[in-house]
Design a protein around this motif. Structure first.
Motif, PDB file in Angstrom:
ATOM      1  N   SER A 224       0.837  -1.204   0.000  1.00 21.00           N
ATOM      2  CA  SER A 224       0.000   0.000   0.000  1.00 21.00           C
ATOM      3  C   SER A 224       0.873   1.256   0.000  1.00 21.00           C
ATOM      4  CB  SER A 224      -0.939   0.011   1.205  1.00 21.00           C
ATOM      5  OG  SER A 224      -0.210   0.086   2.400  1.00 21.00           O
ATOM      6  N   SER A 225       0.276   2.369  -0.387  1.00 22.63           N
ATOM      7  CA  SER A 225       1.022   3.632  -0.487  1.00 22.63           C
ATOM      8  C   SER A 225       1.269   4.224   0.906  1.00 22.63           C
ATOM      9  CB  SER A 225       0.223   4.621  -1.331  1.00 22.63           C
ATOM     10  OG  SER A 225      -0.936   5.018  -0.637  1.00 22.63           O
ATOM     11  N   PHE A 226       2.048   5.311   0.948  1.00 19.92           N
ATOM     12  CA  PHE A 226       2.342   5.976   2.205  1.00 19.92           C
ATOM     13  C   PHE A 226       1.619   7.311   2.331  1.00 19.92           C
ATOM     14  CE2 PHE A 226       5.953   3.056   2.220  1.00 19.92           C
ATOM     15  CZ  PHE A 226       5.884   2.610   3.524  1.00 19.92           C
ATOM     16  N   ASN A 227       0.458   7.440   1.694  1.00 21.24           N
ATOM     17  CA  ASN A 227      -0.349   8.644   1.851  1.00 21.24           C
ATOM     18  C   ASN A 227      -1.070   8.578   3.183  1.00 21.24           C
ATOM     19  OD1 ASN A 227       0.354   9.484  -0.712  1.00 21.24           O
ATOM     20  ND2 ASN A 227      -1.376   8.432  -1.651  1.00 21.24           N
ATOM     21  N   LEU A 228      -0.882   9.579   4.030  1.00 21.82           N
ATOM     22  CA  LEU A 228      -1.527   9.610   5.337  1.00 21.82           C
ATOM     23  C   LEU A 228      -2.793  10.444   5.241  1.00 21.82           C
ATOM     24  CD1 LEU A 228      -1.391   8.816   8.318  1.00 21.82           C
ATOM     25  CD2 LEU A 228      -0.166  10.957   8.733  1.00 21.82           C
ATOM     26  N   ILE A 229      -3.921   9.837   5.569  1.00 29.96           N
ATOM     27  CA  ILE A 229      -5.218  10.511   5.546  1.00 29.96           C
ATOM     28  C   ILE A 229      -5.820  10.382   6.935  1.00 29.96           C
ATOM     29  CG2 ILE A 229      -7.522  10.547   4.526  1.00 29.96           C
ATOM     30  CD1 ILE A 229      -6.259   9.158   2.068  1.00 29.96           C
TER      31      ILE A 229
ATOM     32  N   THR B 247     -11.176   9.864  16.065  1.00 33.18           N
ATOM     33  CA  THR B 247     -10.333  10.080  14.901  1.00 33.18           C
ATOM     34  C   THR B 247      -9.873   8.730  14.379  1.00 33.18           C
ATOM     35  OG1 THR B 247      -8.261  10.171  16.140  1.00 33.18           O
ATOM     36  CG2 THR B 247      -9.430  12.254  15.823  1.00 33.18           C
ATOM     37  N   CYS B 248      -9.532   8.709  13.130  1.00 33.82           N
ATOM     38  CA  CYS B 248      -8.869   7.530  12.566  1.00 33.82           C
ATOM     39  C   CYS B 248      -7.930   8.011  11.477  1.00 33.82           C
ATOM     40  CB  CYS B 248      -9.869   6.497  12.058  1.00 33.82           C
ATOM     41  SG  CYS B 248     -10.871   7.025  10.685  1.00 33.82           S
ATOM     42  N   GLN B 249      -6.847   7.288  11.340  1.00 33.77           N
ATOM     43  CA  GLN B 249      -5.839   7.638  10.366  1.00 33.77           C
ATOM     44  C   GLN B 249      -5.594   6.432   9.463  1.00 33.77           C
ATOM     45  OE1 GLN B 249      -5.192   8.214  13.813  1.00 33.77           O
ATOM     46  NE2 GLN B 249      -5.987  10.261  13.539  1.00 33.77           N
ATOM     47  N   PHE B 250      -5.428   6.704   8.196  1.00 35.91           N
ATOM     48  CA  PHE B 250      -5.116   5.676   7.216  1.00 35.91           C
ATOM     49  C   PHE B 250      -3.757   5.961   6.625  1.00 35.91           C
ATOM     50  CE2 PHE B 250      -9.661   5.381   7.470  1.00 35.91           C
ATOM     51  CZ  PHE B 250      -9.933   4.031   7.282  1.00 35.91           C
ATOM     52  N   LEU B 251      -2.911   4.958   6.601  1.00 40.77           N
ATOM     53  CA  LEU B 251      -1.643   5.030   5.905  1.00 40.77           C
ATOM     54  C   LEU B 251      -1.814   4.203   4.642  1.00 40.77           C
ATOM     55  CD1 LEU B 251       1.254   6.060   5.931  1.00 40.77           C
ATOM     56  CD2 LEU B 251       1.902   3.987   7.149  1.00 40.77           C
ATOM     57  N   GLY B 252      -2.034   4.881   3.529  1.00 38.57           N
ATOM     58  CA  GLY B 252      -2.432   4.179   2.311  1.00 38.57           C
ATOM     59  C   GLY B 252      -3.860   3.693   2.467  1.00 38.57           C
ATOM     60  N   ASP B 253      -4.068   2.403   2.297  1.00 34.35           N
ATOM     61  CA  ASP B 253      -5.402   1.815   2.462  1.00 34.35           C
ATOM     62  C   ASP B 253      -5.605   1.190   3.833  1.00 34.35           C
ATOM     63  OD1 ASP B 253      -5.967   2.443  -0.184  1.00 34.35           O
ATOM     64  OD2 ASP B 253      -5.124   0.564  -0.926  1.00 34.35           O
TER      65      ASP B 253
END
Length: 160
Positions: free
Chosen positions: A126-131, A151-157
């Motif tokens: 998975s990618s390293f985009n932090l959402i 709160t919740c954080q996603f690193l990629g998917d």
């Protein structure tokens, strides 16, 4: 040192470049600790018809037992964000728990009985985009209007 299997109560399973983390063993021990291995499974952690309040006229329960349940459940919420809201609602009544609060806490454990193997899956590709997502509700608690937030954080998917 070898492959990581258990770390601070977390079970870590590394498969073909992916990692799965859960707390099935801790959940099983928790159910045994509170003598709930033989209870039926609840489909949700809290009933939609239940609205917990101070319950001034309710039957008083053992405060130590109630706090023990809530404290044990708080350890699970980091790896199981789907029970976070319900546990936090029950946590509000630790100073003066009544039977209605105790029943709500037991329902969470009944839900966990059916979802012991739920965990977090981390694929390596998975990618390293932090959402990050956040939510706050300032009016849902009819007792004291305390906010309920999350709160919740996603690193990629993947949920972190």
């Amino acid at each position: 040192m070898g492959e990581l299997g258990f770390f601070l109560g977390l079970q870590v399973c590394q498969l073909e470049g992916d990692t799965f983390i859960n707390q099935a063993k801790y959940t099983k021990e928790l159910l045994k600790k509170f003598s709930m291995e033989n209870y039926y499974v609840a489909s949700t952690p809290m009933s939609t018809s239940v609205k917990l309040d101070k319950d001034e006229v309710g039957q008083i329960v053992d405060i130590t037992a109630y706090r023990g349940k809530i404290g044990s459940l708080l350890y699970l919420i980091e790896n199981r964000p789907h029970i976070l809201f319900t546990v936090r609602v029950c946590e509000r009544f630790q100073t003066n728990p009544k039977q209605s609060h105790y029943v709500a806490a037991k329902r969470i454990l009944k839900y966990l009985k059916g979802t012991q193997n739920v965990g977090l899956w981390y694929p390596n590709d998975s990618s390293f985009n932090l959402i990050s997502y956040a939510n706050a509700n300032y009016a849902s608690c009819k007792v004291d209007r305390k906010r309920t937030s999350g709160t919740c954080q996603f690193l990629g998917d993947t949920l972190v």
